[in-house]
Design an enzyme around this catalytic site. Structure first.
Site, PDB file in Angstrom:
ATOM      1  N   GLY A 173       0.023 -17.511  24.008  1.00 28.85           N
ATOM      2  CA  GLY A 173      -1.216 -18.232  24.383  1.00 28.85           C
ATOM      3  C   GLY A 173      -1.793 -17.456  25.469  1.00 28.85           C
ATOM      4  CB  SER A 174      -4.351 -18.593  27.959  1.00 29.35           C
ATOM      5  OG  SER A 174      -3.696 -19.457  28.940  1.00 29.35           O
ATOM      6  CB  THR A 175      -2.696 -13.976  30.873  1.00 26.52           C
ATOM      7  OG1 THR A 175      -2.811 -12.813  29.632  1.00 26.52           O
ATOM      8  CG2 THR A 175      -2.147 -13.302  31.901  1.00 26.52           C
TER       9      THR A 175
ATOM     10  N   GLY B 149       0.802 -18.622  30.693  1.00 27.12           N
ATOM     11  CA  GLY B 149       2.027 -17.865  30.435  1.00 27.12           C
ATOM     12  C   GLY B 149       2.448 -17.531  31.863  1.00 27.12           C
TER      13      GLY B 149
ATOM     14  CD  GLU C  42       1.185 -12.237  20.712  1.00 26.94           C
ATOM     15  OE1 GLU C  42      -0.071 -12.365  21.135  1.00 26.94           O
ATOM     16  OE2 GLU C  42       1.515 -12.539  19.722  1.00 26.94           O
TER      17      GLU C  42
ATOM     18  CB  CYS D 161      -3.920 -12.309  20.777  1.00 28.36           C
ATOM     19  SG  CYS D 161      -2.660 -12.132  19.422  1.00 28.36           S
TER      20      CYS D 161
END
Length: 488
Positions: free
Chosen positions: A246-248, A251, A268, A302
């Site tokens: 998912g999103s940084t 994360g 990831e 992504c």
């Protein structure tokens, strides 16, 4: 790879509305806690298309306990047994493909061609994971003591929490639980609030193929329920590892939460893939590839191609190719069937990025707006100061930049915060390989799209795109720990 597979699959999909998508805990479907029900809304129609059962603290604790208890038996099971159960799910997925595709269209407005390809790739993941259940090897290292024999082998790490996003259920949801289970672990799958039924569809196929109770538990949560639910499961001592796609930003929060309990994480995260065109590249093939990589699934991948770097001597020719090919690529990916981005806030953020880039001086090479008022756009001369030059857009746009020297181009690529996928285009394979070594990314495709991963190949990023790997034998080893046993 993706473009050739997707082209024959374009067709309309019906909507499949549903009543309540249950959680699944210790072999039981549970949907009766109405106070925790939440709506699932189609992003195009803005209408409720289903209801999902949210997960209470009590249900979360039961899922944790079930995973831990089942692990004590599952870890000792035969790899052949795991293989046969995984293969049993394949037939179920083949027979229920139409249902799965309709669910993805209903919940998240997934483009039909992309949905079909991702579904089939999910089936291939089941087959591949079944094939590697017997592939965990050990070794006998050198011993200084002639009277001692050291043995080193891998054991399942324990119960795993898998947190999956909404944009590619067939791949991203399945790998979150398949690799841990194939390695001998148990798994709790946390589905995305936008697509609980689409993801549960793949879990259900495995559950109904003879998986023992507790080996796979599935929980859902609304946007407001999810943070507390995830933190509760991460904090549980029974949970030994977490994987998240998912999103940084999210994360980072998950990594911090896991670090407080000294637990490993496989992440990831976001990407801003660059396709680097060299002087001797086939410009026509490269132009087709970068447009496809930018527009596929409305840019909600992504690995989407967000930037292409072109030698200044070739920039005019390349821009003309993009103008000519863009309408053809839109037809290929099913532009007439393409819908909305995942949410109103996502749409607003994307269109603001594009508008700001235009205001800052970017030139529009191509723009077409679909029935959901979503612009598919190709921009050139993007100023380095505009947000679109550095931020992941997660929408259907391609930014074209020119460069004078290879060193300058590599500096642009490696200055980005992200490092997930990239591509290099060249008439010389050896030259492209040498350039790929200098690119800070987890995967580099040579003369191919940035959008692409295969079950047997490790997939993951560097820098703010995360760490750890999904896919291949490396994805299996992520859910094991090395143990040393010394015979005296």
């Amino acid at each position: 790879m993706y473009s050739k597979a997707i082209r024959p699959c374009i067709r309309p999909l019906a909507l499949r509305r549903y009543s309540v998508c249950p959680v699944f805990i210790n072999g039981q479907y549970i949907d009766g806690e109405s106070a925790l029900h939440f709506d699932v809304v189609n992003p195009r129609s803005k209408q409720t298309v289903g209801i999902a059962q949210g997960c209470s603290d009590d249900l979360a604790d039961k899922a944790i306990e079930s995973s831990y208890v089942s692990f004590q038996t599952w870890k000792h099971g035969s790899p052949h047994e795991r293989r046969d159960i995984l293969l049993g799910a394949v037939d179920r997925l083949v027979k229920t493909k139409e249902e799965g595709l309709e669910l993805s269209r209903t919940e998240i407005d997934l483009d039909p061609g992309f949905a079909s390809f991702i579904y089939d790739l999910g089936i291939e993941l089941f087959k591949y994971c079944a094939s590697i259940t017997t592939s965990l090897d050990g070794t006998i290292p050198y011993s200084l003591d002639k009277n001692a024999i050291p043995l080193v082998y891998r054991q399942p790490i324990g119960p795993v929490l898998g947190i999956t996003p909404w944009n590619a259920p067939g791949v991203l949801a399945t790998r979150a639980f398949l690799f841990p289970i194939a390695a001998g672990c148990t798994s709790i799958l946390k589905t995305p609030s936008a697509a609980p039924a689409s993801c549960f569809h793949f879990a259900k196929a495995l559950i109904e193929s003879g998986l023992p109770p507790g080996v796979l538990n599935v929980v859902h949560g609304s946007d407001t329920q999810t943070p507390g639910l995830i933190n509760r499961i991460i904090a549980a001592p029974e949970i030994r590892k977490i994987n998240y796609t998912g999103s940084t930003n999210i994360g980072r929060k998950i990594a911090v939460a896991a670090a407080e309990h000294v637990k490993p994480v496989c992440l990831e995260l976001g990407g801003k893939a660059v396709s680097l065109i060299l002087e001797d590249a086939d410009l026509e093939k490269a132009a087709e590839s970068v447009l496809f990589g930018a527009f596929l699934n409305k840019g909600q991948v992504c690995m989407s191609t967000e930037i292409t770097l072109v030698p200044r001597s070739k920039i005019h020719q390349f821009e003309e190719l993009l103008k000519t090919m863009a309408p053809l690529i839109l037809d290929t990916i099913g532009f007439s069937e393409s819908g909305a981005l995942s949410s109103s806030s996502h749409f607003e953020r994307f269109t603001n990025l594009v508008h700001s880039a235009k205001s800052d001086g970017a030139r529009v090479l191509f723009e077409s707006i679909n029935s959901s008022q979503l612009p598919f756009v190709v921009l050139s001369d993007i100023p380095s100061s505009t947000a679109l030059a550095t931020d992941e857009s997660f929408g259907p746009q391609l930014s074209v930049l020119s460069y004078d020297t290879l060193e300058e181009a590599l500096k642009v690529v490696n200055s980005l915060e992200y490092g997930l996928n990239a591509a290099v285009w060249s008439g010389s394979t050896m030259k492209a390989i040498e350039v790929s070594k200098e690119i800070e990314a987890g995967s580099v495709h040579i003369n191919g799209s940035t959008v692409g991963d295969m079950p047997a190949v490790p997939h993951g990023g560097v820098k703010s795109s995360g760490y750890g790997r999904f896919g291949g034998i490396w994805g299996l080893e992520e859910y094991t720990v090395l143990k040393s046993v010394v015979l005296h």
